[in-house]
Design a protein around this motif. Structure first.
Motif, short mmCIF file in Angstrom:
data_model
loop_
_atom_site.label_atom_id
_atom_site.label_comp_id
_atom_site.label_asym_id
_atom_site.label_seq_id
_atom_site.Cartn_x
_atom_site.Cartn_y
_atom_site.Cartn_z
N ARG A 418 0.89 -1.29 -0.15
CA ARG A 418 -0.13 0.20 0.03
C ARG A 418 0.90 1.20 -0.21
O ARG A 418 1.18 1.80 1.26
CB ARG A 418 -1.00 -0.17 1.41
CG ARG A 418 -1.90 -1.21 1.20
CD ARG A 418 -2.88 -0.81 0.23
NE ARG A 418 -3.59 0.22 0.26
CZ ARG A 418 -4.91 0.57 1.07
NH1 ARG A 418 -5.28 -0.33 1.93
NH2 ARG A 418 -5.24 1.79 1.28
N PRO A 419 1.26 1.70 -1.19
CA PRO A 419 2.02 2.99 -1.33
C PRO A 419 1.34 4.09 -0.71
O PRO A 419 2.18 5.06 -0.07
CB PRO A 419 2.42 3.08 -2.60
CG PRO A 419 1.47 2.34 -3.56
CD PRO A 419 1.05 1.15 -2.49
N ASP A 420 -0.12 3.99 -0.75
CA ASP A 420 -0.70 5.43 -0.35
C ASP A 420 -0.57 5.47 1.36
O ASP A 420 -0.36 6.29 1.81
CB ASP A 420 -2.19 5.22 -0.71
CG ASP A 420 -2.80 3.99 -0.32
OD1 ASP A 420 -2.11 2.79 -0.24
OD2 ASP A 420 -4.07 3.79 -0.01
N LEU A 421 -0.53 4.23 1.96
CA LEU A 421 -0.71 4.28 3.40
C LEU A 421 0.92 4.62 3.76
O LEU A 421 0.95 5.16 4.94
CB LEU A 421 -0.93 3.01 3.88
CG LEU A 421 -2.62 2.62 3.71
CD1 LEU A 421 -2.80 1.23 4.29
CD2 LEU A 421 -3.28 3.80 4.53
N ALA A 422 1.91 4.18 2.97
CA ALA A 422 3.24 4.26 3.31
C ALA A 422 3.68 5.91 3.16
O ALA A 422 4.12 6.07 4.22
CB ALA A 422 4.07 3.61 2.41
N LYS A 423 3.12 6.36 2.15
CA LYS A 423 3.33 7.88 2.04
C LYS A 423 2.77 8.47 3.19
O LYS A 423 3.22 9.61 3.88
CB LYS A 423 2.69 8.46 0.72
CG LYS A 423 2.86 9.94 0.69
CD LYS A 423 2.22 10.20 -0.75
CE LYS A 423 2.49 11.75 -0.72
NZ LYS A 423 1.96 12.34 -2.22
N ALA A 424 1.34 8.15 3.69
CA ALA A 424 0.60 8.76 4.79
C ALA A 424 1.52 8.65 6.21
O ALA A 424 1.31 9.58 7.17
CB ALA A 424 -0.54 8.15 4.97
N CYS A 425 2.28 7.56 6.21
CA CYS A 425 3.00 7.36 7.59
C CYS A 425 3.99 8.44 7.69
O CYS A 425 4.21 8.97 8.96
CB CYS A 425 3.77 6.24 7.65
SG CYS A 425 2.44 4.53 7.61
N PHE A 426 4.79 8.89 6.68
CA PHE A 426 5.43 9.93 6.84
C PHE A 426 5.01 11.28 6.95
O PHE A 426 5.35 12.12 7.64
CB PHE A 426 6.49 10.05 5.56
CG PHE A 426 7.13 8.75 5.05
CD1 PHE A 426 8.52 8.77 5.95
CD2 PHE A 426 7.11 8.04 4.18
CE1 PHE A 426 9.34 7.68 5.79
CE2 PHE A 426 7.72 6.94 3.94
CZ PHE A 426 8.75 6.79 4.81
N ALA A 427 3.77 11.40 6.34
CA ALA A 427 3.00 12.97 6.82
C ALA A 427 2.33 12.93 8.03
O ALA A 427 2.44 13.96 8.48
CB ALA A 427 1.91 12.73 5.56
N ASN A 428 2.01 11.75 8.65
CA ASN A 428 1.45 11.65 9.91
C ASN A 428 2.28 11.55 11.19
O ASN A 428 1.88 11.62 12.22
CB ASN A 428 0.47 10.71 10.17
CG ASN A 428 -0.71 10.87 8.80
OD1 ASN A 428 -1.15 12.08 8.51
ND2 ASN A 428 -1.43 9.84 8.36
N ASP A 429 3.70 11.50 10.86
CA ASP A 429 4.46 11.05 12.12
C ASP A 429 4.75 12.71 12.81
O ASP A 429 5.54 13.34 12.08
CB ASP A 429 5.64 10.58 11.58
CG ASP A 429 6.60 10.36 12.84
OD1 ASP A 429 6.22 10.16 13.81
OD2 ASP A 429 7.89 10.38 12.42
N GLY A 430 4.53 12.96 13.82
CA GLY A 430 4.62 14.18 14.35
C GLY A 430 5.75 13.99 15.66
O GLY A 430 6.16 15.00 16.09
N GLU A 431 6.29 12.69 15.74
CA GLU A 431 7.36 12.31 16.60
C GLU A 431 8.94 12.35 16.02
O GLU A 431 9.84 11.98 16.54
CB GLU A 431 7.16 11.36 17.26
CG GLU A 431 5.59 11.09 18.04
CD GLU A 431 5.32 9.50 18.47
OE1 GLU A 431 6.42 8.92 18.41
OE2 GLU A 431 4.58 9.52 19.06
N ASN A 432 8.94 12.48 14.72
CA ASN A 432 10.22 12.61 13.79
C ASN A 432 10.75 11.01 13.94
O ASN A 432 12.07 10.76 13.71
CB ASN A 432 11.08 13.35 14.43
CG ASN A 432 10.84 14.97 14.17
OD1 ASN A 432 10.40 15.04 12.85
ND2 ASN A 432 11.10 15.81 15.01
N LYS A 433 9.74 10.05 14.27
CA LYS A 433 10.28 8.88 14.18
C LYS A 433 10.64 8.11 12.60
O LYS A 433 11.58 7.42 12.54
CB LYS A 433 9.35 7.79 14.80
CG LYS A 433 9.20 7.93 16.18
CD LYS A 433 10.34 7.42 17.14
CE LYS A 433 10.03 7.74 18.83
NZ LYS A 433 11.05 7.33 19.55
#
Length: 658
Positions: A418-433
């Motif tokens: 799921r490339p769409d979900l993968a991209k969202a993981c970067f956009a939604n990470d507010g902890e800089n993990k």
């Protein structure tokens, strides 16, 4: 072959090899096979045999154990990762080739260089088995693995259920995190009833803790636990050291639980110490320099009752065949690994084939009843089925204790395609993990190599500053070496490819130059602070392919340099000039990183991925990160294409087992 078409075709493939589209070995192998039966193959069929040899050799180099002839008939350009125009260039020289599966099978069955499985064997180099074409040695290894695993899967025993249930209830006395069945408890029960068990699961799912619990259970139910012979092994020295360290830590905790329940009735730590250190598979089998043969084989079997192999996804087909050949029929084999990780560099995807459908379970009524009686765990109806004997001995651990945050979500999205979900993981990470540097240039990798990124410490400056500060203030030289090595191991740059500015070779040179410019090192053939990876087993010095060490001064002779390695917390060293087969390791391939874990992992994707860049590689790179992950790529498309591409190595192993 006395055929005017063959020599031009062989010369054509020599040119294709010069252009880098196939290995030189493939063209040479085709020439060798053509020379074996001059005049015995029909002139019209000789070019097809040459083409089949080149394709087979090329796919073997990419990890396949065979060629699926249906794919060669219907989509040869896709099979090779070529354009249609490139394949048309082959046809322009070879002439028409078979375009149906039946025609390919019939042609190869007539060739004297090909043995058709099931008829009189005259030791031809090629084997036709059903719809698959093999190099003989891979057919032999695959057949041996399939037969041995199938025999072990059917060889079940009846353990003492009340005793097993009592101990499992003691060892797993709390409900599992995340709810659902306690798959760790089920895995221990399943492993006890047969001669083979596979425990698979992603990072943090508790594979080594499960095995530590299984070891406790084995000692507890054994009539003579002090005589139980247990061996721990892994494909690389680093993975072996991590396995032993993890199991020792888990056993220490379990010993307290056992001691509180039964006192000195089961001296767990005393029994565990008898296992000794974990070893590489090469060391376990007794590798002999200069030969592929091992000291241990069917005629000189291993002296073990239980063999536990970690990081089994890295074990290639030939090695697995050797392990099974050397294992006594009475011994239990436990394979641990993540089925979704990259397969071995060499031919075969053994673990992936063995537990391909582990997600679905496929447990029959007898297995479900046994699991309930032995562990008290009711396997849900959704995992019921009849997936075959090996599925009854396979358990997938499904809850990650470590990867519940952004890194775990990213790994799951990639693994699910799921490339769409993968991209969202970067956009939604507010902890800089997790972070994605895109579009990026190689310069971004150099900045990360120096000092990490905001919110994610790392880079190579910290360990190089420890090197420059020297050992003063530490309890001992070894204590300083451990500190330096742990600092270096906290960060790593992983590459998808070896060559080019985005690859291992280009980035290692560029990183060295940047660190030298910052005054952190002084380059030479050997220099203080140089990290190196061993690229070939060296039994004389006791280092093995994949081992990573740091070059530091010899305290006895400061002018001399030694390369220091960690085995658990034990420091060992080798004189630098004795190490011939090494390469600088600021950057390393994802393949070589398997079995390792870094606090901050940087994954570098190239401009163009090609067929070798698939979701398994990206998933493996992500799951090397413990706390922070950074992706660097020149475009978004290279990640999306990789996530959508799944690697499926050609193999007949699943069919053999089922």
């Amino acid at each position: 072959m006395h055929n005017p078409t063959v020599e031009p075709l062989l010369a054509f493939f020599d040119g294709v090899a010069d252009a880098g589209l196939v290995r030189r070995l493939g063209a040479a192998f085709a020439r060798f096979v053509a020379s074996l039966a001059q005049g015995e193959v029909q002139a019209a069929e000789a070019p097809a045999l040459v083409v089949a040899c080149v394709v087979l050799s090329e796919l073997e180099g990419r990890g396949h154990s065979c060629v699926m002839l249906a794919e060669l008939a219907h989509a040869p350009s896709q099979l090779m990762g070529w354009t249609d125009e490139q394949w048309q260039a082959v046809l322009a020289v070879s002439g028409p080739l078979p375009d149906t599966l039946e025609e390919w099978c019939a042609l190869l069955a007539r060739a004297p260089q090909v043995w058709s499985a099931g008829v009189a064997d005259t030791h031809q180099p090629l084997v036709l088995d059903g719809e698959r074409l093999y190099l003989r040695r891979y057919w032999r290894d695959e057949t041996a693995v399939g037969m041995a695993i199938a025999a072990r899967a059917f060889d079940t025993v009846a353990p003492p259920l009340p005793q097993v249930r009592q101990w499992l209830d003691l060892l797993f006395d709390r409900p599992p995190e995340g709810g659902g069945p306690d798959w760790q408890k089920v895995a221990c029960a399943i492993a006890l009833r047969g001669k083979v068990a596979i425990i698979t699961g992603g990072p943090g799912t508790g594979k080594t803790y499960t095995v530590a619990s299984l070891l406790t259970l084995l000692f507890a139910v054994s009539p003579q636990p002090e005589q139980l012979r247990i061996a721990l092994a892994a494909p690389t020295g680093k993975a072996a050291a991590r396995l032993k360290q993890s199991i020792d830590q888990a056993l220490a905790g379990l010993a307290k639980k056992v001691g509180a329940a039964v006192g000195n009735g089961l001296p767990l730590m005393t029994l565990a110490q008898r296992m000794g250190a974990a070893r590489t598979l090469h060391s376990l089998l007794g590798a002999r320099p200069g030969t592929r043969a091992f000291a241990h084989h069917a005629g000189n079997a291993l002296d073990v009752d239980v063999l536990i192999v970690d990081e089994a996804s890295m074990v290639h087909l030939e090695m697995m065949a050797s392990v099974l050949d050397a294992l006594p029929p009475t011994a239990i084999l436990i394979l641990l690994g993540d089925k979704d990780q990259l397969a071995s560099v060499e031919a075969g995807a053994v673990l992936g084939d063995l537990c391909h459908d582990a997600q679905a379970g496929g447990y029959d009524a007898a297995t479900i009843a046994y699991a309930q009686a032995a562990s008290g765990v009711a396997i849900p109806a959704g995992f019921a089925g009849n997936a075959g004997a090996l599925a009854q001995q396979t358990v997938m651990l499904r809850h990650s204790h470590r990867f519940g945050g952004p890194i775990g979500e990213l790994a799951l999205a990639v693994n699910d395609g799921r490339p769409d979900l993968a991209k969202a993981c970067f956009a939604n990470d507010g902890e800089n993990k997790v972070a994605w540097r895109v579009p990026a240039q190689p310069e971004e990798v150099l900045r990360l190599a120096l000092a990490g990124r905001t919110g994610a410490p790392g880079g190579y400056r910290p360990y190089l500053e420890l090197v420059k500060a020297g050992s003063e203030g530490h309890d001992s030289h070894d204590d300083w070496v451990r500190t330096v090595l742990h600092s270096f191991e906290a960060f790593r740059i992983l590459c998808a490819v070896r060559d080019g500015e985005w690859g291992v070779a280009g980035l290692n040179t560029a990183i060295e130059l940047r660190l030298e410019r910052e005054g952190l090192l002084r380059r030479a053939e050997w220099y203080v602070g140089r990290p190196v990876m061993v690229t070939r087993n060296d039994y004389g010095t006791g280092v093995f392919n994949g081992d990573i060490g740091l070059t530091l001064p010899d305290p006895a002779r400061p002018a001399s340099l030694r390369v220091y390695f960690l085995e658990g917390e034990k420091v060992r060293s080798v004189l630098a000039t004795r190490l011939r087969q090494v390469e600088t390791a600021f950057a390393m391939t994802v393949h070589k990183s398997q079995g390792s874990e870094f606090r901050h992992t940087v994954l570098v994707l190239p401009q163009e991925g090609g067929a070798m860049l698939a979701r398994e590689l990206v998933y493996t790179g992500i799951t090397r990160a413990r706390d922070f992950f950074t992706l660097v790529s020149p475009t978004q498309a290279v990640l999306f294409d990789a996530v959508l591409r799944r690697t499926q190595r050609a193999s007949g192993l699943r069919g053999l087992i089922s």
